[in-house]
Design an enzyme around this catalytic site. Structure first.
Site, PDB file in Angstrom:
ATOM      1  N   GLU A   1     -19.073  58.349  93.494  1.00 27.30           N
ATOM      2  CA  GLU A   1     -20.203  57.431  93.295  1.00 27.30           C
ATOM      3  C   GLU A   1     -19.829  55.965  93.441  1.00 27.30           C
ATOM      4  OE1 GLU A   1     -17.989  56.549  89.967  1.00 27.30           O
ATOM      5  OE2 GLU A   1     -18.376  58.548  90.796  1.00 27.30           O
TER       6      GLU A   1
ATOM      7  N   LYS B   1     -17.543  66.493  86.235  1.00 29.19           N
ATOM      8  CA  LYS B   1     -16.096  66.554  86.088  1.00 29.19           C
ATOM      9  C   LYS B   1     -15.708  67.630  85.077  1.00 29.19           C
ATOM     10  CE  LYS B   1     -15.373  61.571  86.787  1.00 29.19           C
ATOM     11  NZ  LYS B   1     -14.427  61.611  87.927  1.00 29.19           N
TER      12      LYS B   1
ATOM     13  N   ASP C   1     -18.641  57.766  83.771  1.00 31.75           N
ATOM     14  CA  ASP C   1     -18.767  58.622  84.953  1.00 31.75           C
ATOM     15  C   ASP C   1     -18.561  60.078  84.569  1.00 31.75           C
ATOM     16  OD1 ASP C   1     -18.933  59.658  87.495  1.00 31.75           O
ATOM     17  OD2 ASP C   1     -16.881  59.117  88.035  1.00 31.75           O
TER      18      ASP C   1
ATOM     19  N   ASP D   1     -19.771  62.804  92.451  1.00 32.49           N
ATOM     20  CA  ASP D   1     -18.647  62.200  91.733  1.00 32.49           C
ATOM     21  C   ASP D   1     -17.911  61.178  92.601  1.00 32.49           C
ATOM     22  OD1 ASP D   1     -16.971  61.770  89.582  1.00 32.49           O
ATOM     23  OD2 ASP D   1     -15.564  63.352  90.151  1.00 32.49           O
TER      24      ASP D   1
ATOM     25  N   LYS E   1     -16.721  47.413  90.983  1.00 27.47           N
ATOM     26  CA  LYS E   1     -17.409  48.642  90.588  1.00 27.47           C
ATOM     27  C   LYS E   1     -17.498  48.689  89.075  1.00 27.47           C
ATOM     28  CE  LYS E   1     -16.414  53.607  90.128  1.00 27.47           C
ATOM     29  NZ  LYS E   1     -15.407  54.671  90.410  1.00 27.47           N
TER      30      LYS E   1
ATOM     31  N   ASP F   1     -14.134  53.485  83.991  1.00 25.73           N
ATOM     32  CA  ASP F   1     -14.541  53.508  85.386  1.00 25.73           C
ATOM     33  C   ASP F   1     -15.283  52.240  85.801  1.00 25.73           C
ATOM     34  OD1 ASP F   1     -14.180  54.958  87.701  1.00 25.73           O
ATOM     35  OD2 ASP F   1     -16.130  55.935  87.599  1.00 25.73           O
TER      36      ASP F   1
ATOM     37  N   ARG G   1     -18.117  54.317  95.590  1.00 24.10           N
ATOM     38  CA  ARG G   1     -18.292  53.769  96.940  1.00 24.10           C
ATOM     39  C   ARG G   1     -19.762  53.525  97.260  1.00 24.10           C
ATOM     40  NH1 ARG G   1     -15.200  58.815  99.292  1.00 24.10           N
ATOM     41  NH2 ARG G   1     -14.305  58.522  97.213  1.00 24.10           N
TER      42      ARG G   1
END
Length: 488
Positions: free
Chosen positions: A336, A264, A257, A334, A252, A275, A338
Site C-alpha cells: 500500500e 498480514k 498497516d 499490503d 509515507k 509504518d 507505493r
C-alpha cells in the site's frame, strides 16, 4: 513528548568539580595524558584516576568507550566516567563518546569535562541523541525531571549548541512519532501534531479527503477507505532561502498497516505502528530546519492513511486511477505504501516543481533481507543527486546503500487489465517497488527513493540510539539541505 536533556556550556571551574553531584564524565586521551580537569579529579580521588589510566582495562578500551570509577573518594559525584578519546577525534568517534556518556546519564545529570577535545558540539550531539526513552504511556507519563548535561570548557564562547539542539529536537520528534501507538497517533492526531509546527515558522496545510478526491488522488484514498480514520495529506513549507525552487521531501505515513484484505500474519503485526516512519522522518527534518532557521527552501509532504480491512476496503484485483492519470491493478493490498507515495509524488511535482525530490518509506520487507538493519536502500534516477545524498549520509554515519534499477524490472509490473500492477513476484521486491514509484516521477526531476524499513525501528541499540525508533535520516537530510544550498 520526549524532551532532550538540557545542554549547557559553562566555563571550566576546577574548584567546582569536587562538589559536582550526579555523574562526572572526564575525557582522557588514548595515550593516557591527563588534562587540567583530569588532573584535578586525580588529586581529589587520591590517584585513582591515574591508576586506572595505567591499567590494562584502560588499555583495552576502544576510543569512544568508557569505564566508571564508582563513588570516588574526595568527590560528591556518584561516579566518574572515564571516556577514552583523542583531542583530534573524528566526528564519528566524538559522537560515539558522547553517546557513551548519554547512555549513562541519570536524573541527577552529568558534568562533562571534554578537556582539549576539538569537536565538543559533536560530543554533545552524541550525548543528546543517546539519552532517549519513550515513556509517554509508562507510569505518570513522560519524564518531568529532564536531566542537565553541563559541559565545562575553557572557552565556552567557542561552543555553539544551537544546531545540536535543533537536530536532537528533530530526531526526538521523529522517534516519538514512530514509537507512538496507533490508537493514539491516528491520522487526525498525526496531522494535528504537524499543524502545531506552525508555531516554529513553518507553513502547514492539511488536505482532507474531499480535497484529495478533487485532486484525483485515488491510489492514496484506496489505501485508507477501509478505515474509520480519514486519509489526509499534510504540506509543510519552510521558506528560508531565496527564490529557488524547493527541495521536496515526501513521506509515507501509514499510521497502522494490517495489510488490508491481504492481511498480514498476526506475529509481529504490532510493529506496524512504525509504518509511518517515512513521514516521521520528513516531520523531524522540517522541525529541525525551522528550529535552526535554515537558509533553504524545503517542502515536506506526507500522505497519512490507515490500512484496515472492512466492507469498504480495497480488494485484490481492484483497479484505481492515480492523480497522474495512470491506472493501477491492486494485486496485493499490503503493498500500500507505493500507492500512497504515487499520488503524493505527483502532487509534489505538479504543485511545487521542485529542484529535486526525496521520498522515504518503510516500504518493503525485502530490503531487510538484502541489507539487514545497517543500511537503508537508496534508489535514484540521477547519479549526482544520489551521490550527494550518499556523501551526506556517510558524513552523518547513517548507513545507506545504493540499489540497482532498470527497465527490465518494469516488465514484472505489467498488468493485463490496467497500466500497471502494484507488485511483481517475490524476486527483486524492493527494486520493483522503486520501479513502480519511478513511473510517478517526471524525467526532469532528480529523485531519490529511500526504503527505510530496516533502519527506522531496530530491536537492538545502535551507536546513537537505544533500541526502538532511531530517527534515521534526519541528520543526513539536514546535511543534504545545507550541501545543496552551498551549491546553489
Amino acid at each position: 513528548m520526549t524532551q532532550p536533556a538540557k545542554l549547557t556550556v559553562v566555563a571550566l571551574d576546577l574548584d567546582a568539580i569536587a562538589a559536582a553531584t550526579g555523574r562526572v564524565a572526564v575525557v582522557v586521551s588514548p595515550e593516557g595524558t591527563l588534562g587540567q580537569a583530569a588532573r584535578r579529579i586525580n588529586r581529589l580521588s587520591k590517584g585513582a584516576l591515574a591508576r586506572f589510566v595505567e591499567s590494562d582495562a584502560f588499555e583495552e578500551m576502544a576510543e569512544g568507550e568508557a569505564k566508571d570509577l564508582a563513588y570516588p573518594a574526595g568527590m560528591e559525584a556518584e561516579a566518574v566516567q572515564v571516556v577514552k578519546l583523542s583531542n583530534q577525534a573524528s566526528v564519528e568517534l566524538a559522537r560515539k563518546a558522547g553517546a557513551t556518556i548519554g547512555g549513562a546519564v541519570t536524573k541527577a545529570g552529568v558534568l562533562v569535562l571534554p578537556g582539549s577535545v576539538k569537536r565538543v558540539e559533536e560530543l554533545a550531539l552524541g550525548v543528546a541523541l543517546k539519552h532517549y526513552k519513550f515513556s509517554d504511556h509508562m507510569g505518570d507519563g513522560p519524564a518531568k525531571d529532564i536531566p542537565e548535561v553541563t559541559i565545562a570548557v575553557t572557552k565556552p564562547e567557542s561552543v555553539d549548541l544551537s544546531t545540536v539542539e535543533a537536530l536532537s529536537d528533530g530526531v526526538f520528534f521523529t522517534r516519538d512519532l514512530v514509537m507512538e501507538p496507533s490508537n493514539i497517533l491516528n491520522t487526525t492526531e498525526f496531522a494535528n501534531r504537524l499543524k502545531a509546527l506552525e508555531t516554529l515558522g513553518l507553513e502547514v496545510e492539511v488536505l482532507e479527503e474531499a480535497d484529495l478526491e478533487a485532486l484525483g488522488m485515488r491510489t492514496l484514498l484506496a489505501v485508507g477507505q477501509g478505515s474509520t480514520s480519514p486519509s489526509k495529506v499534510v504540506v509543510m513549507q519552510w521558506k528560508g532561502g531565496k527564490d529557488e525552487a524547493p527541495l521536496a521531501l515526501v513521506g509515507k505515513g501509514v499510521v497502522f498497516d494490517t495489510g488490508g484484505i491481504s492481511i498480514k500474519p498476526a506475529g509481529g503485526m504490532e510493529d506496524m505502528t512504525m509504518d509511518m516512519g517515512g513521514a516521521g522522518v520528513v516531520a523531524g527534518v522540517m522541525k529541525s530546519l525551522a528550529l535552526r532557521k535554515a537558509a533553504a527552501n524545503v517542502v515536506g509532504i506526507v500522505g497519512i492513511v490507515e490500512n484496515m480491512p472492512d466492507g469498504n476496503a480495497t480488494r485484490p484485483g481492484d483497479v484505481v486511477r492515480s492523480m497522474k492519470g495512470d491506472t493501477v491493478e491492486i494485486i496485493n493490498t499490503d503493498a500500500e505504501g507505493r500507492l500512497v507515495l504515487a499520488d503524493v509524488l505527483w502532487y509534489a511535482q505538479d504543485r511545487f516543481a521542485p529542484r529535486a525530490m526525496v521520498n522515504l518509506a518503510t516500504l518493503t520487507g525485502a530490503i531487510i533481507i538484502g541489507l539487514g538493519h545497517e543500511n537503508a536502500g537508496v534508489f535514484s534516477n540521477d547519479d549526482p543527486f544520489c551521490n550527494a545524498f550518499l556523501k551526506a549520509a556517510s558524513a552523518e554515519g547513517e548507513g545507506a546503500w545504493r540499489m540497482p534499477m532498470g527497465a527490465n524490472y518494469d516488465k514484472m509490473l505489467k498488468s493485463d487489465v490496467a497500466d500497471m500492477k502494484n507488485v511483481g513476484d517475490r524476486a527483486a521486491g524492493s527494486i520493483t517497488a522503486a520501479q513502480f514509484l519511478k513511473r510517478f516521477v517526471k524525467d526532469e526531476t532528480p529523485w531519490i527513493h529511500l526504503d527505510i524499513a530496516g533502519v527506522a525501528l531496530v530491536k537492538s541499540p545502535t551507536t546513537l540510539a537505544p533500541k526502538g525508533a532511531t530517527g534515521w535520516g534526519v541528520l543526513a537530510l539536514n546535511r543534504l539541505v545545507d550541501d545543496m544550498n552551498k551549491e546553489a
